[in-house]
Scaffold this motif. Structure first.
Motif, PDB file in Angstrom:
ATOM      1  N   ASN A 101      -5.144   1.651  -9.369  1.00  0.00           N
ATOM      2  CA  ASN A 101      -4.748   0.987 -10.614  1.00  0.00           C
ATOM      3  C   ASN A 101      -3.404   0.279 -10.449  1.00  0.00           C
ATOM      4  OD1 ASN A 101      -7.075   1.889 -11.852  1.00  0.00           O
ATOM      5  ND2 ASN A 101      -6.076   3.533 -12.973  1.00  0.00           N
ATOM      6  N   LEU A 102      -2.465   0.931  -9.776  1.00  0.00           N
ATOM      7  CA  LEU A 102      -1.164   0.313  -9.531  1.00  0.00           C
ATOM      8  C   LEU A 102      -1.304  -0.939  -8.665  1.00  0.00           C
ATOM      9  CD1 LEU A 102       0.950   3.531  -8.896  1.00  0.00           C
ATOM     10  CD2 LEU A 102       1.218   1.945 -10.820  1.00  0.00           C
ATOM     11  N   ALA A 103      -2.138  -0.861  -7.643  1.00  0.00           N
ATOM     12  CA  ALA A 103      -2.345  -2.014  -6.762  1.00  0.00           C
ATOM     13  C   ALA A 103      -2.994  -3.172  -7.521  1.00  0.00           C
ATOM     14  CB  ALA A 103      -3.200  -1.615  -5.562  1.00  0.00           C
ATOM     15  N   THR A 104      -3.953  -2.844  -8.374  1.00  0.00           N
ATOM     16  CA  THR A 104      -4.620  -3.880  -9.167  1.00  0.00           C
ATOM     17  C   THR A 104      -3.641  -4.524 -10.135  1.00  0.00           C
ATOM     18  OG1 THR A 104      -6.731  -2.733  -8.957  1.00  0.00           O
ATOM     19  CG2 THR A 104      -6.538  -4.332 -10.754  1.00  0.00           C
ATOM     20  N   SER A 105      -2.806  -3.708 -10.770  1.00  0.00           N
ATOM     21  CA  SER A 105      -1.794  -4.254 -11.691  1.00  0.00           C
ATOM     22  C   SER A 105      -0.818  -5.153 -10.942  1.00  0.00           C
ATOM     23  CB  SER A 105      -1.027  -3.125 -12.370  1.00  0.00           C
ATOM     24  OG  SER A 105      -1.888  -2.394 -13.199  1.00  0.00           O
ATOM     25  N   ARG A 106      -0.422  -4.728  -9.762  1.00  0.00           N
ATOM     26  CA  ARG A 106       0.500  -5.522  -8.949  1.00  0.00           C
ATOM     27  C   ARG A 106      -0.133  -6.860  -8.592  1.00  0.00           C
ATOM     28  NH1 ARG A 106       1.186  -6.598  -3.665  1.00  0.00           N
ATOM     29  NH2 ARG A 106       3.299  -6.855  -2.886  1.00  0.00           N
ATOM     30  N   TRP A 107      -1.396  -6.835  -8.198  1.00  0.00           N
ATOM     31  CA  TRP A 107      -2.106  -8.057  -7.835  1.00  0.00           C
ATOM     32  C   TRP A 107      -2.194  -8.988  -9.045  1.00  0.00           C
ATOM     33  CZ3 TRP A 107      -6.859 -10.001  -9.547  1.00  0.00           C
ATOM     34  CH2 TRP A 107      -7.311 -11.118  -8.839  1.00  0.00           C
ATOM     35  N   ARG A 108      -2.482  -8.440 -10.227  1.00  0.00           N
ATOM     36  CA  ARG A 108      -2.571  -9.271 -11.435  1.00  0.00           C
ATOM     37  C   ARG A 108      -1.228  -9.912 -11.760  1.00  0.00           C
ATOM     38  NH1 ARG A 108      -6.167  -4.961 -14.614  1.00  0.00           N
ATOM     39  NH2 ARG A 108      -8.204  -5.699 -13.937  1.00  0.00           N
ATOM     40  N   ARG A 109      -0.133  -9.140 -11.622  1.00  0.00           N
ATOM     41  CA  ARG A 109       1.196  -9.696 -11.884  1.00  0.00           C
ATOM     42  C   ARG A 109       1.502 -10.833 -10.914  1.00  0.00           C
ATOM     43  NH1 ARG A 109       2.512  -4.408 -12.271  1.00  0.00           N
ATOM     44  NH2 ARG A 109       3.535  -4.436 -10.247  1.00  0.00           N
ATOM     45  N   ALA A 159       0.838  -1.204   0.000  1.00  0.00           N
ATOM     46  CA  ALA A 159       0.000   0.000   0.000  1.00  0.00           C
ATOM     47  C   ALA A 159       0.872   1.252   0.000  1.00  0.00           C
ATOM     48  CB  ALA A 159      -0.934  -0.006   1.206  1.00  0.00           C
ATOM     49  N   GLN A 160       1.887   1.268   0.841  1.00  0.00           N
ATOM     50  CA  GLN A 160       2.789   2.416   0.883  1.00  0.00           C
ATOM     51  C   GLN A 160       3.491   2.611  -0.455  1.00  0.00           C
ATOM     52  OE1 GLN A 160       5.038   1.061   4.268  1.00  0.00           O
ATOM     53  NE2 GLN A 160       3.977   2.460   5.669  1.00  0.00           N
ATOM     54  N   ASP A 161       3.913   1.511  -1.070  1.00  0.00           N
ATOM     55  CA  ASP A 161       4.600   1.590  -2.360  1.00  0.00           C
ATOM     56  C   ASP A 161       3.705   2.189  -3.444  1.00  0.00           C
ATOM     57  OD1 ASP A 161       6.896   0.524  -1.290  1.00  0.00           O
ATOM     58  OD2 ASP A 161       6.584  -1.489  -2.132  1.00  0.00           O
ATOM     59  N   VAL A 162       2.480   1.695  -3.554  1.00  0.00           N
ATOM     60  CA  VAL A 162       1.619   2.194  -4.638  1.00  0.00           C
ATOM     61  C   VAL A 162       1.182   3.626  -4.386  1.00  0.00           C
ATOM     62  CG1 VAL A 162       0.867  -0.083  -5.398  1.00  0.00           C
ATOM     63  CG2 VAL A 162      -0.504   1.137  -3.719  1.00  0.00           C
ATOM     64  N   VAL A 163       0.991   4.015  -3.145  1.00  0.00           N
ATOM     65  CA  VAL A 163       0.629   5.405  -2.851  1.00  0.00           C
ATOM     66  C   VAL A 163       1.801   6.326  -3.178  1.00  0.00           C
ATOM     67  CG1 VAL A 163       0.066   7.038  -0.990  1.00  0.00           C
ATOM     68  CG2 VAL A 163      -1.165   4.869  -1.158  1.00  0.00           C
ATOM     69  N   GLN A 164       3.009   5.925  -2.799  1.00  0.00           N
ATOM     70  CA  GLN A 164       4.185   6.732  -3.132  1.00  0.00           C
ATOM     71  C   GLN A 164       4.345   6.859  -4.639  1.00  0.00           C
ATOM     72  OE1 GLN A 164       6.087   8.537  -1.087  1.00  0.00           O
ATOM     73  NE2 GLN A 164       4.738   7.881   0.548  1.00  0.00           N
ATOM     74  N   GLU A 165       4.152   5.753  -5.349  1.00  0.00           N
ATOM     75  CA  GLU A 165       4.260   5.789  -6.807  1.00  0.00           C
ATOM     76  C   GLU A 165       3.201   6.707  -7.403  1.00  0.00           C
ATOM     77  OE1 GLU A 165       5.506   5.158 -10.677  1.00  0.00           O
ATOM     78  OE2 GLU A 165       6.547   4.699  -8.811  1.00  0.00           O
ATOM     79  N   ALA A 166       1.996   6.680  -6.871  1.00  0.00           N
ATOM     80  CA  ALA A 166       0.936   7.558  -7.380  1.00  0.00           C
ATOM     81  C   ALA A 166       1.296   9.029  -7.162  1.00  0.00           C
ATOM     82  CB  ALA A 166      -0.395   7.221  -6.698  1.00  0.00           C
ATOM     83  N   PHE A 167       1.830   9.358  -5.998  1.00  0.00           N
ATOM     84  CA  PHE A 167       2.254  10.743  -5.750  1.00  0.00           C
ATOM     85  C   PHE A 167       3.414  11.120  -6.671  1.00  0.00           C
ATOM     86  CE2 PHE A 167      -0.133  10.596  -1.712  1.00  0.00           C
ATOM     87  CZ  PHE A 167      -0.733  11.841  -1.767  1.00  0.00           C
ATOM     88  N   CYS A 168       4.315  10.195  -6.911  1.00  0.00           N
ATOM     89  CA  CYS A 168       5.429  10.470  -7.834  1.00  0.00           C
ATOM     90  C   CYS A 168       4.917  10.740  -9.246  1.00  0.00           C
ATOM     91  CB  CYS A 168       6.412   9.306  -7.855  1.00  0.00           C
ATOM     92  SG  CYS A 168       7.402   9.176  -6.355  1.00  0.00           S
ATOM     93  N   ARG A 169       3.886  10.039  -9.638  1.00  0.00           N
ATOM     94  CA  ARG A 169       3.308  10.262 -10.967  1.00  0.00           C
ATOM     95  C   ARG A 169       2.531  11.573 -11.013  1.00  0.00           C
ATOM     96  NH1 ARG A 169       1.521   4.390 -13.402  1.00  0.00           N
ATOM     97  NH2 ARG A 169       3.550   3.396 -13.055  1.00  0.00           N
ATOM     98  N   ALA A 170       2.012  12.002  -9.879  1.00  0.00           N
ATOM     99  CA  ALA A 170       1.274  13.266  -9.835  1.00  0.00           C
ATOM    100  C   ALA A 170       2.208  14.466  -9.895  1.00  0.00           C
ATOM    101  CB  ALA A 170       0.426  13.329  -8.562  1.00  0.00           C
ATOM    102  N   LEU A 171       3.393  14.331  -9.360  1.00  0.00           N
ATOM    103  CA  LEU A 171       4.310  15.462  -9.248  1.00  0.00           C
ATOM    104  C   LEU A 171       4.552  16.197 -10.565  1.00  0.00           C
ATOM    105  CD1 LEU A 171       6.013  17.108  -7.302  1.00  0.00           C
ATOM    106  CD2 LEU A 171       7.878  15.495  -7.680  1.00  0.00           C
ATOM    107  N   PRO A 172       4.930  15.518 -11.666  1.00  0.00           N
ATOM    108  CA  PRO A 172       5.173  16.278 -12.891  1.00  0.00           C
ATOM    109  C   PRO A 172       3.897  16.853 -13.515  1.00  0.00           C
ATOM    110  CG  PRO A 172       5.545  13.929 -13.279  1.00  0.00           C
ATOM    111  CD  PRO A 172       5.286  14.111 -11.820  1.00  0.00           C
ATOM    112  N   ARG A 173       2.744  16.386 -13.093  1.00  0.00           N
ATOM    113  CA  ARG A 173       1.462  16.854 -13.638  1.00  0.00           C
ATOM    114  C   ARG A 173       0.719  17.753 -12.639  1.00  0.00           C
ATOM    115  NH1 ARG A 173       2.322  11.448 -14.430  1.00  0.00           N
ATOM    116  NH2 ARG A 173       2.099  10.610 -16.520  1.00  0.00           N
TER     117      ARG A 173
END
Length: 185
Positions: A87-95, A53-67
């Protein structure tokens, strides 16, 4: 001292320069501080894994930063970050699920342990002198001829034949002690 005056009631709001950033670094820092815990808790409930959860939230904030200039003008910028994190969590679960399915599909069948005959043979071979053991293994398991073994070991072919004869004789005696019959062939 500069006096502050309110604009007239009929005045239009001041226009921002299009090239200037509409937000500051402080804006996103405040947004992050205000939302990171809530989003992490939501994703933790979804994934069942705090680190994920921490990983996907951090990644989401990182993706928000340039936008951030565009996202900050949304009615609910947290909704954008939340959607990306989900979406990141769902992709991770699918992988992960695909990986588990792959392992299940292509897992090797368990190999049974060695039988009593193999254990007795291995123990008897271990008691032979190294040269005899090596000659027997190379001849019977690696299917090398006496000539091939002689070349590999750097000895005469007659020496290899002696090693094989003595090795077979000693192996037969050792296996007889265990009740196992040695069949040369």
């Amino acid at each position: 001292m500069i006096a502050h005056r309110d604009p007239p009631a009929n005045a239009s709001p001041p226009r921002r320069d299009a090239s200037a950033s509409t937000t500051t670094a402080g804006d996103i820092e405040e947004f992050y501080a205000a939302n990171v815990n809530t989003l992490t808790l939501q994703l933790y409930a979804y994934t069942g894994d705090l680190a994920a959860a921490q990983d996907v939230v951090q990644e989401a904030f990182c993706r928000a930063l340039p936008r951030w200039d565009r996202i900050s003008r949304y009615d609910d910028p947290a909704a954008w970050v939340r959607r990306v994190a989900w979406n990141l969590a769902t992709s991770r679960w699918r992988r992960l699920r695909s990986g588990v399915d792959f392992v299940r599909r292509y897992r090797e069948a368990p190999v049974p342990g060695p039988g009593p005959d193999r254990v007795a043979l291995t123990a008897a071979l271990a008691k032979l002198p190294e040269t005899q053991r090596r000659a027997l293994v190379l001849h019977y398991l690696a299917d090398l001829t006496t000539r091939d073994i002689a070349q590999q070991e750097g000895v005469a072919e007659s020496t290899v034949r002696v090693w094989l004869h003595r090795g077979r004789t000693a192996l037969a005696a050792l296996l007889a002690e265990t009740g196992m019959e040695y069949r040369h062939g």
